[in-house]
Design an enzyme around this catalytic site. Structure first.
Site, PDB file in Angstrom:
ATOM      1  N   ASN A  50      -3.706   5.910  15.998  1.00 54.92           N
ATOM      2  CA  ASN A  50      -4.843   5.459  15.199  1.00 54.92           C
ATOM      3  C   ASN A  50      -5.227   4.044  15.629  1.00 54.92           C
ATOM      4  OD1 ASN A  50      -4.767   7.806  13.328  1.00 54.92           O
ATOM      5  ND2 ASN A  50      -2.757   6.960  12.863  1.00 54.92           N
ATOM      6  N   CYS A 100       6.195  -4.404  16.018  1.00 51.68           N
ATOM      7  CA  CYS A 100       5.851  -3.318  16.943  1.00 51.68           C
ATOM      8  C   CYS A 100       4.386  -3.469  17.343  1.00 51.68           C
ATOM      9  CB  CYS A 100       6.085  -1.959  16.283  1.00 51.68           C
ATOM     10  SG  CYS A 100       7.810  -1.649  15.828  1.00 51.68           S
ATOM     11  N   GLU A 136       0.819  -1.208   0.000  1.00 54.17           N
ATOM     12  CA  GLU A 136       0.000   0.000   0.000  1.00 54.17           C
ATOM     13  C   GLU A 136       0.850   1.253   0.000  1.00 54.17           C
ATOM     14  OE1 GLU A 136      -4.146  -1.443   2.060  1.00 54.17           O
ATOM     15  OE2 GLU A 136      -2.556  -0.784   3.415  1.00 54.17           O
ATOM     16  N   GLU A 175      10.343  -2.082   7.142  1.00 50.13           N
ATOM     17  CA  GLU A 175      11.452  -1.334   7.737  1.00 50.13           C
ATOM     18  C   GLU A 175      12.472  -1.038   6.638  1.00 50.13           C
ATOM     19  OE1 GLU A 175      14.349   0.508   9.188  1.00 50.13           O
ATOM     20  OE2 GLU A 175      12.712   0.195  10.606  1.00 50.13           O
ATOM     21  N   CYS A 203       3.616   8.426   0.806  1.00 52.65           N
ATOM     22  CA  CYS A 203       4.186   7.501   1.786  1.00 52.65           C
ATOM     23  C   CYS A 203       4.309   6.145   1.098  1.00 52.65           C
ATOM     24  CB  CYS A 203       3.270   7.414   3.011  1.00 52.65           C
ATOM     25  SG  CYS A 203       3.797   6.231   4.258  1.00 52.65           S
ATOM     26  N   CYS A 260       1.346  -1.360  15.656  1.00 54.25           N
ATOM     27  CA  CYS A 260       1.327  -1.210  14.198  1.00 54.25           C
ATOM     28  C   CYS A 260       0.659  -2.400  13.527  1.00 54.25           C
ATOM     29  CB  CYS A 260       2.769  -1.058  13.697  1.00 54.25           C
ATOM     30  SG  CYS A 260       2.907  -0.868  11.906  1.00 54.25           S
ATOM     31  N   SER A 279      12.392   6.675   7.152  1.00 54.67           N
ATOM     32  CA  SER A 279      12.020   6.434   8.547  1.00 54.67           C
ATOM     33  C   SER A 279      12.477   5.049   8.981  1.00 54.67           C
ATOM     34  CB  SER A 279      10.499   6.553   8.712  1.00 54.67           C
ATOM     35  OG  SER A 279      10.116   6.259  10.034  1.00 54.67           O
ATOM     36  N   CYS A 317      -1.065   6.587  10.016  1.00 50.99           N
ATOM     37  CA  CYS A 317       0.161   6.005  10.556  1.00 50.99           C
ATOM     38  C   CYS A 317      -0.120   4.711  11.314  1.00 50.99           C
ATOM     39  CB  CYS A 317       0.811   7.028  11.493  1.00 50.99           C
ATOM     40  SG  CYS A 317       2.317   6.457  12.260  1.00 50.99           S
ATOM     41  N   CYS A 354       6.233  -6.919   7.438  1.00 47.87           N
ATOM     42  CA  CYS A 354       7.303  -6.388   8.283  1.00 47.87           C
ATOM     43  C   CYS A 354       7.662  -7.437   9.328  1.00 47.87           C
ATOM     44  CB  CYS A 354       6.857  -5.094   8.957  1.00 47.87           C
ATOM     45  SG  CYS A 354       8.161  -4.254   9.894  1.00 47.87           S
TER      46      CYS A 354
END
Length: 301
Positions: A251, A73, A47, A121, A62, A76, A152, A294, A69
């Site tokens: 979020n 985390c 995405e 990442e 973005c 997320c 990031s 996010c 991933c």
């Protein structure tokens, strides 16, 4: 390409492939944010998000760097997915090209900024990310200034050091989210092998070598990391070298118990930092009604 000989076309077909991405799904938020799900040549999905701020003439994409991933985390949605593979440079570049087309068609304005803050990442897809930046910034590509690109990371110290040694020109953002090891270990397992002391040393090295802009991304969780004591810990980290802090609204994600901080708590937190002469921006979520904000990217239908 009939202007090429048949023999050459057959040779190219036999020895080369162009693995273009294709648009699978397109959603537009009430606030103008656009989320695109792209299908890759092997049927995996990723995405990308277009974040328009027309009054500021700022149009940011973005992009994702991995399918899924591996960092898990806790806050997320992407972290709940299995990492399938790294994207190749062309797949990252194609996201920028396709979303730039969307920006032109929808807003009549090209992209102004690129953030590697989508799925995955970036520093664990190092070569692909660096090669994609070369394509995006090159004369033969999009010729975009690296100062308009931000990479990031959740905090891979040795790779941040490598960025510095490679003399990169783009900006660096650290997904910090907690300013002490105990809390950061709880929500970001990567911190167990990349403690804040080690991480700060690598980021200071990055700053000394590059003088590039550094920002800390800090999602505010109610009764977890939004107290004045947390702000004091964060201020200490911000004193070592120039840094900007982006405080981000949390979020909601299905199956995760975290709750976003109250506005007055965030305002007090930010005021404390500003009183310490730290540059702070409070970022309200964009695109959360379409799971484009996010931490929400998870290829949901």
């Amino acid at each position: 390409m009939t202007n090429l000989s048949k023999d050459l076309r057959e040779f190219l077909n036999e020895h080369f492939t162009i693995n273009a991405i294709s648009l699978d799904k397109f959603q537009k938020s009430n606030d103008g944010t656009i989320k695109s799900r792209f299908q890759l040549h092997d049927a995996h999905m990723i995405e990308s998000v277009l974040i328009p701020v027309p009054y500021d003439k700022r149009f940011t994409v973005c992009v994702s760097s991995q399918v899924g991933c591996s960092l898990t985390c806790k806050f997320c949605a992407t972290g709940q997915m299995k990492r399938m593979r790294n994207l190749d440079p062309g797949e990252i570049y194609d996201q920028v090209v396709r979303v730039n087309q969307q920006s032109m068609e929808t807003f009549g304005h090209p992209l102004t900024n690129i953030v590697y803050m989508g799925m995955g990442e970036p520093l664990l897809a190092y070569k692909s990310v660096m090669d994609s930046v070369a394509l995006i910034t090159g004369d033969h590509g999009l010729n975009m200034s690296p100062k308009r690109i931000t990479i990031s990371t959740a905090g891979i110290a040795k790779m941040i050091t490598k960025l510095a040694d490679d003399g990169v020109k783009f900006n660096l953002a650290l997904s910090l989210h907690a300013a002490d090891d105990v809390k950061r270990n709880e929500i970001m397992p990567i911190n167990e092998t990349n403690t804040l002391d080690v991480l700060m040393d690598s980021i200071e090295y990055f700053y000394q070598k590059t003088r590039n802009r550094i920002s800390y991304e800090y999602i505010a969780f109610k009764n977890f990391n939004d107290s004045i004591e947390d702000a004091k810990n964060l201020a200490k980290l911000c004193k070592r070298f120039p840094v900007k802090v982006n405080i981000i609204e949390y979020n909601p994600i299905e199956g995760v118990e975290f709750v976003k901080s109250k506005e007055d708590a965030v305002d007090e937190f930010a005021s404390y930092l500003r009183n310490q002469d730290i540059m702070v921006t409070i970022r309200r979520s964009r695109g959360k009604d379409i799971d484009a904000a996010c931490g929400q990217l998870a290829n949901k239908d």
